[in-house]
Write an enzyme that holds these catalytic residues in place. Structure first.
Site, PDB file in Angstrom:
ATOM      1  N   THR A 215       0.813  -1.206   0.000  1.00 14.92           N
ATOM      2  CA  THR A 215       0.000   0.000   0.000  1.00 14.92           C
ATOM      3  C   THR A 215       0.850   1.260   0.000  1.00 14.92           C
ATOM      4  O   THR A 215       0.309   2.359  -0.047  1.00 14.92           O
ATOM      5  CB  THR A 215      -0.939   0.044   1.223  1.00 14.92           C
ATOM      6  N   THR A 218       6.565   1.782   2.747  1.00 12.54           N
ATOM      7  CA  THR A 218       7.977   2.064   2.558  1.00 12.54           C
ATOM      8  C   THR A 218       8.149   3.332   1.726  1.00 12.54           C
ATOM      9  O   THR A 218       8.989   4.183   2.021  1.00 12.54           O
ATOM     10  CB  THR A 218       8.647   0.866   1.873  1.00 12.54           C
ATOM     11  N   GLU A 434     -22.757  -3.880   5.332  1.00 15.01           N
ATOM     12  CA  GLU A 434     -21.995  -2.852   6.053  1.00 15.01           C
ATOM     13  C   GLU A 434     -22.862  -1.634   6.351  1.00 15.01           C
ATOM     14  O   GLU A 434     -22.749  -1.031   7.411  1.00 15.01           O
ATOM     15  CB  GLU A 434     -20.750  -2.446   5.269  1.00 15.01           C
ATOM     16  N   HIS A 437     -24.751  -2.312   9.521  1.00 15.17           N
ATOM     17  CA  HIS A 437     -23.969  -2.057  10.739  1.00 15.17           C
ATOM     18  C   HIS A 437     -23.931  -0.558  11.031  1.00 15.17           C
ATOM     19  O   HIS A 437     -24.171  -0.117  12.152  1.00 15.17           O
ATOM     20  CB  HIS A 437     -22.518  -2.516  10.555  1.00 15.17           C
ATOM     21  N   ASP A 510     -19.910 -11.863  12.846  1.00 13.99           N
ATOM     22  CA  ASP A 510     -20.761 -10.981  13.640  1.00 13.99           C
ATOM     23  C   ASP A 510     -21.576 -11.791  14.643  1.00 13.99           C
ATOM     24  O   ASP A 510     -21.693 -11.422  15.805  1.00 13.99           O
ATOM     25  CB  ASP A 510     -21.758 -10.234  12.737  1.00 13.99           C
TER      26      ASP A 510
HETATM   27  P1  ADP Z   1       4.664  -1.537   1.389  1.00 19.55           P
HETATM   28  O1  ADP Z   1       5.925  -1.076   2.018  1.00 19.55           O
HETATM   29  O2  ADP Z   1       3.438  -0.931   1.996  1.00 19.55           O
HETATM   30  O3  ADP Z   1       4.526  -3.018   1.308  1.00 19.55           O
HETATM   31  P2  ADP Z   1       5.786  -0.242  -0.860  1.00 19.55           P
HETATM   32  O4  ADP Z   1       5.940   1.127  -0.322  1.00 19.55           O
HETATM   33  O5  ADP Z   1       7.011  -1.063  -0.892  1.00 19.55           O
HETATM   34  O6  ADP Z   1       4.632  -1.019  -0.116  1.00 19.55           O
HETATM   35  O7  ADP Z   1       5.152  -0.128  -2.308  1.00 19.55           O
HETATM   36  C1  ADP Z   1       5.664  -0.846  -3.400  1.00 19.55           C
HETATM   37  C2  ADP Z   1       5.541  -0.043  -4.659  1.00 19.55           C
HETATM   38  O8  ADP Z   1       4.185   0.143  -5.023  1.00 19.55           O
HETATM   39  C3  ADP Z   1       6.096   1.346  -4.541  1.00 19.55           C
HETATM   40  O9  ADP Z   1       7.454   1.379  -4.851  1.00 19.55           O
HETATM   41  C4  ADP Z   1       5.281   2.139  -5.550  1.00 19.55           C
HETATM   42  O10 ADP Z   1       5.815   2.023  -6.838  1.00 19.55           O
HETATM   43  C5  ADP Z   1       3.958   1.440  -5.530  1.00 19.55           C
HETATM   44  N1  ADP Z   1       3.004   2.126  -4.661  1.00 19.55           N
HETATM   45  C6  ADP Z   1       2.446   1.598  -3.541  1.00 19.55           C
HETATM   46  N2  ADP Z   1       1.597   2.477  -2.983  1.00 19.55           N
HETATM   47  C7  ADP Z   1       1.613   3.587  -3.734  1.00 19.55           C
HETATM   48  C8  ADP Z   1       0.939   4.851  -3.664  1.00 19.55           C
HETATM   49  N3  ADP Z   1       0.061   5.134  -2.691  1.00 19.55           N
HETATM   50  N4  ADP Z   1       1.193   5.757  -4.615  1.00 19.55           N
HETATM   51  C9  ADP Z   1       2.053   5.487  -5.601  1.00 19.55           C
HETATM   52  N5  ADP Z   1       2.718   4.331  -5.738  1.00 19.55           N
HETATM   53  C10 ADP Z   1       2.512   3.362  -4.824  1.00 19.55           C
HETATM   54 ZN    ZN Z   2     -20.717  -7.686   9.609  1.00 21.83          ZN
HETATM   55 MG    MG Z   3       7.474  -2.275   2.622  1.00 17.64          MG
END
Ligand code: ADP
Ligand code: ZN
Ligand code: MG
Length: 628
Positions: A215, A218, A434, A437, A510
């Site tokens: 997501t 990093t 949802e 809820h 639930d």
């Molecule tokens: P995590 O650390 O949450 O597992 P990463 O930061 O390593 O995920 O994300 C991996 C790749 O996915 C990033 O290098 C980027 O290219 C892409 N990415 C993930 N989230 C985003 C975001 N919100 N916006 C743009 N690119 C993203």
């Molecule tokens: Zn539920």
């Molecule tokens: Mg990561």
């Protein structure tokens, strides 16, 4: 590194050879120049002048003429001539008890010789020890090669990114606006700490990024460093966990020392769960390596003050397994949820990643976001890249919509196992569930306010969720509050019942929670009218096994058990009817919310308030059910 190993092996072989040579020199046996039988013959014929009797060798001198008459010339020639006309001989000693008597009879001068053998015996045990040490150190080097050799075991491998070198800014992060906003605050702390300290406030020490893999956790951490233009120490939790006890702890210490000299700076611990798992309650009382490392981290976090301008960021996708001590105030007390992006978020992420790509005129990111529910940033980056590759393979001038669609198909096939994709009917069911809820929560008096409703699938179990956040800490709950809680839990199932006249399996969790709650009310809190104020379940000590090898003892009769069951049943039935009634009266609101969810995939707390307000304005009641 490999070269070095070979070198040391050669070194070792050379050393061995040298040892053997020395050994051979010291104990060089005299070369046999005379057979023992010939020696005996010479003794008998009075040809021997003198003999020195060693432990293994007999040596001495013989007369040249006796030699010439008794032995063939080529044998005699092997004996070296002495300056006084005698010849030296040497022969291997043979077990011969009569030798001394015979020598005496022949009038030969003879003497014993004691050979010094200490060197031999010393070499006999020194060589194996040296061998062993060499092999051992060689293996040790091998093992620690990954850790940068024997000398750097305790040093941290933190990479230091200075200023712009992460190259990532907030512009590269899209679709997770709330998380971004929280981290922008952290950047402000780092840029102008005085501004926050002026009023006596304390800058947070630790910020924990929580969210599913991919997501952008990093990425966000890197963006913080890039934006704040401060050194960025990045280390993965698994890098702390080493095979030698104490090494991880030493690394933590070193990391914090390094960081403090570079302040202001950011320490980023990725995959914190690898290191921060709940410390084992080891019955043997042992500390394992990870426990020590974690303890050291806690100590270091307590030890430094944020005055220095060091902020610790950490990321995890499994916050539930983290040791609670890590989450205490003064440590990672700020949690930033980095959630799966919603429709708009996905669109923005696609746009960010499509920037360097030549796009066809028909590409519609809004539509693409619509067909990728549950995709995280990493998946979407993958989609864009895959589409570009597909178009390139077909030698197209630009990446077209069809390429994106094909790429999504491919990635969906790969994701199918990981996360569920819902069909339209399932999505509707989840949306109503949802909404049920959320609506129940907003209708009853005592429920915590709804923070967010979402039908973005996450994991296998939860297809959607309704997030409530308590407005205050609660230590006591009244019966009516618990009843309201029960109503909220049943809201999902009741909505399905009303709308589809059918029940899905989605409500199983639930129901379980509702049943547990009702049972606690009856059997633990004494909230039942029929059973009275009796507690039937004892609080068990957390140190005694509950469901391990000990079985829970039932402290009441069969009859009471039946009464409890009946009472639980009645509580649930009443709550069920109450929620059905409550939702039926708000059917229009339910539809509005479900439609909103189907369209945008989530409803924020503010949006929900707006929906409720609108319905109130339309004269559909005040939202709350009338007080009973
Ligand atoms: P995590 O650390 O949450 O597992 P990463 O930061 O390593 O995920 O994300 C991996 C790749 O996915 C990033 O290098 C980027 O290219 C892409 N990415 C993930 N989230 C985003 C975001 N919100 N916006 C743009 N690119 C993203
Ligand atoms: Zn539920
Ligand atoms: Mg990561």
């Amino acid at each position: 590194m490999e070269k070095h190993h070979q070198f040391s092996l050669w070194y070792f072989v050379l050393a061995l050879a040298a040892l053997f040579a020395a050994h051979a020199l010291v104990s060089a046996p005299q070369i046999e120049t005379l057979d023992y039988s010939d020696f005996k013959k010479l003794v008998k014929e009075h040809g021997v002048v003198e003999v020195e009797i060693g432990t293994a060798i007999l040596s001495g001198k013989v007369r040249s003429q006796a030699l010439a008459t008794l032995l063939p010339a080529e044998k005699a020639a092997r004996l070296e001539r002495d300056k006084d006309g005698l010849r030296r001989f040497a022969t291997v000693r043979v077990d011969d008890p009569n030798l001394a008597a015979e020598l005496e009879a022949a009038g030969v001068r003879f003497a014993g010789r004691y050979e010094n053998t200490w060197l031999k015996s010393v070499l006999g045990w020194v060589v194996p020890i040296i061998l062993f040490l060499l092999i051992w150190s060689f293996l040790l080097k091998r093992i620690t090669a990954g850790a940068g050799g024997l000398m750097s075991i305790g040093r941290s491998k933190a990479k230091v990114y200075v200023e712009k070198s992460t190259g990532v800014t907030f512009k590269d992060v899209a679709g997770i606006e709330e998380a971004k906003a929280e981290l922008e605050e952290v950047v402000l702390f780092l840029r102008s700490p005085e501004r926050f300290r002026r009023l006596g406030g304390k800058i947070p020490k630790g910020v924990l990024l929580v969210g599913p893999p991919g997501t952008g956790k990093t990425l966000l951490a890197k963006a913080v460093a890039g934006e704040a233009s401060v050194p960025f120490f990045s280390l993965s939790g698994s890098e702390f966990v080493e095979m030698f006890v104490g090494v991880g702890a030493a690394r933590v210490r070193d990391l914090f020392q390094q960081a403090q000299t570079k302040a202001p700076c950011i320490i980023f611990i990725d995959e914190l769960d690898a290191l921060g798992k709940v410390r084992a309650l080891n019955p043997m009382g042992g500390h394992d390596e990870r426990d020590q490392t974690l303890n050291q981290l806690l100590v270091e976090m307590d030890g430094f003050s944020t005055e220095a301008g060091v902020i610790i960021l950490a990321a995890t996708n499994r916050p539930e397994i983290l040791d609670p001590a890590l989450l205490r105030p003064g440590r990672f007390d700020r949690h930033v949820l980095v959630d799966r992006p919603d429709l708009l978020g996905r669109q923005q992420i696609l746009e960010v990643h499509a920037q360097p790509i030549t796009l066809g005129p028909d590409v519609d990111f809004r539509a693409l976001a619509g067909i990728t529910p549950g995709f995280v940033g990493a998946d979407l980056a993958n989609v864009v890249n895959e589409a570009a590759l597909l178009a390139a393979r077909k030698e197209k001038p630009a990446v077209a919509m069809a390429d994106f669609e094909e790429a999504i198909e491919r990635i969906v096939a790969g994701l199918e196992k990981k996360s569920r994709r819902l069909n339209e009917q399932e999505k509707r069911t989840v949306a109503y569930h949802e909404s049920g809820h959320a609506l129940a929560a907003s209708a009853v008096r005592h429920a915590d306010p709804v923070q967010k409703v979402s039908i973005i699938p996450r994991g296998i179990a939860a297809l959607g969720y309704t997030l409530q956040r308590p407005t205050e800490d609660r230590f006591l709950m009244s019966k009516s509050e618990l009843l309201d809680k029960l109503a909220v839990l049943l809201g999902g199932r009741c909505a399905e019942e009303i709308v589809f006249n059918e029940i899905s399996t989605g409500a199983q969790n639930d129901l379980q929670r509702a049943t547990d709650l009702a049972r606690s009310m009856v059997a633990e809190y004494g909230m039942s009218e029929h059973l009275g104020i009796v507690t039937y379940e004892r609080q068990r000590s957390p140190f005694l096994p509950v469901d391990g090898w000990g079985t829970t003892r039932q402290e009441y009769s069969e009859e009471t058990a039946r009464a409890i069951d009946a009472e639980v049943r009645e509580l649930l039935d009443t709550a069920h009817l109450r929620v059905l009634d409550l939702l039926r009266k708000r059917r229009e609101l339910l539809d509005t919310m479900a439609e909103h969810l189907l369209q945008y995939e989530d409803i924020s707390g503010a949006e929900l308030q707006a929906i409720l307000k609108k319905s109130r304005a339309l004269g559909e009641g005040d939202g709350h059910e009338p007080a009973a």
